[in-house]
Design a protein around this motif. Structure first.
Motif, PDB file in Angstrom:
ATOM      1  N   ILE A   1      22.857   3.824  10.084  1.00 11.09           N
ATOM      2  CA  ILE A   1      23.195   2.930  11.191  1.00 11.09           C
ATOM      3  C   ILE A   1      24.534   3.358  11.787  1.00 11.09           C
ATOM      4  O   ILE A   1      24.681   3.519  12.984  1.00 11.09           O
ATOM      5  N   ARG A   2      25.526   3.542  10.904  1.00  8.73           N
ATOM      6  CA  ARG A   2      26.869   3.858  11.367  1.00  8.73           C
ATOM      7  C   ARG A   2      27.620   4.608  10.268  1.00  8.73           C
ATOM      8  O   ARG A   2      27.393   4.373   9.078  1.00  8.73           O
TER       9      ARG A   2
ATOM     10  N   PHE B   1      29.470   4.193   5.103  1.00  9.04           N
ATOM     11  CA  PHE B   1      28.125   4.393   5.626  1.00  9.04           C
ATOM     12  C   PHE B   1      27.462   3.025   5.737  1.00  9.04           C
ATOM     13  O   PHE B   1      27.468   2.267   4.780  1.00  9.04           O
ATOM     14  N   GLU B   2      26.911   2.726   6.889  1.00  9.76           N
ATOM     15  CA  GLU B   2      26.037   1.569   7.037  1.00  9.76           C
ATOM     16  C   GLU B   2      24.637   2.143   7.189  1.00  9.76           C
ATOM     17  O   GLU B   2      24.423   3.087   7.945  1.00  9.76           O
ATOM     18  N   PHE B   3      23.693   1.572   6.456  1.00  5.30           N
ATOM     19  CA  PHE B   3      22.349   2.139   6.450  1.00  5.30           C
ATOM     20  C   PHE B   3      21.314   1.056   6.223  1.00  5.30           C
ATOM     21  O   PHE B   3      21.611  -0.039   5.752  1.00  5.30           O
ATOM     22  N   ARG B   4      20.075   1.401   6.561  1.00  4.94           N
ATOM     23  CA  ARG B   4      18.936   0.515   6.331  1.00  4.94           C
ATOM     24  C   ARG B   4      18.089   1.131   5.231  1.00  4.94           C
ATOM     25  O   ARG B   4      17.762   2.314   5.269  1.00  4.94           O
TER      26      ARG B   4
ATOM     27  N   TYR C   1      22.787  -2.299   4.638  1.00  3.09           N
ATOM     28  CA  TYR C   1      23.892  -2.260   3.687  1.00  3.09           C
ATOM     29  C   TYR C   1      25.080  -1.505   4.267  1.00  3.09           C
ATOM     30  O   TYR C   1      24.918  -0.668   5.153  1.00  3.09           O
ATOM     31  N   ALA C   2      26.250  -1.798   3.731  1.00  3.16           N
ATOM     32  CA  ALA C   2      27.472  -1.045   4.026  1.00  3.16           C
ATOM     33  C   ALA C   2      28.066  -0.616   2.692  1.00  3.16           C
ATOM     34  O   ALA C   2      28.352  -1.455   1.830  1.00  3.16           O
TER      35      ALA C   2
END
Length: 159
Positions: free
Chosen positions: A3-4, A102-105, A111-112
């Protein structure tokens, strides 16, 4: 899915830099957007580009992602220095930790995960489940103090 990614005080990045794949509300090309399966999930871009002038940090962004990934996966041997490269053009940056997040799915949840480190130690580390209304901590580490949320489904059976 990413995500970011954010980085601070590493290579050419003094202040917080953010690379994200969040689709804007104006995203015209629906085939480039992955729609969230639930209302609390954000829409993400399938791909993204990094472009800019020479020496603008494109390669250093990839190096920062690679460093963070390798640090997560491989770690550092005990009693070894962490090969961090803080921002060199500000002498105060040599004494403050670098930050990566890291932000992720994963499996329908967002999650971050992040950490703050210098050459000697991990100053902070965290994992949060992200939601629209509030973030739910899974674990947090500050120095050598850990807090685990054993009520969270990820950790519920870990005791």
């Amino acid at each position: 899915m990413l995500i970011r990614f954010t980085v601070e005080n590493f290579l050419s990045f003094n202040t917080l830099v953010d690379f994200n794949l969040i689709a804007s509300a104006e995203a015209q090309q629906s085939h480039h957007v992955i729609r969230g399966s639930a209302t609390e999930q954000i829409n993400l871009l399938r791909t993204s580009l990094i472009y800019g002038a020479n020496a603008s940090g494109k390669s250093n962004l990839i190096k920062a992602m690679d460093f963070a990934r390798n640090f997560i996966v491989s770690g550092v041997a005990k009693n070894r220095t962490i090969p961090i490269k803080p921002f060199k053009l500000d002498s105060q940056c040599h004494h403050k930790p670098a930050r990566f997040e890291f932000e992720f799915r994963c499996q329908g949840k967002q999650y971050a995960y992040g950490f703050a480190i210098d050459n000697q130690k991990i100053h902070e580390e965290w994992l949060f489940e992200m939601g629209h209304q509030m973030d739910i901590p899974v674990f947090e580490r500050v120095g050598s103090d850990f807090e685990f949320n054993f009520k969270h489904p990820i950790l519920r059976n870990c005791r």
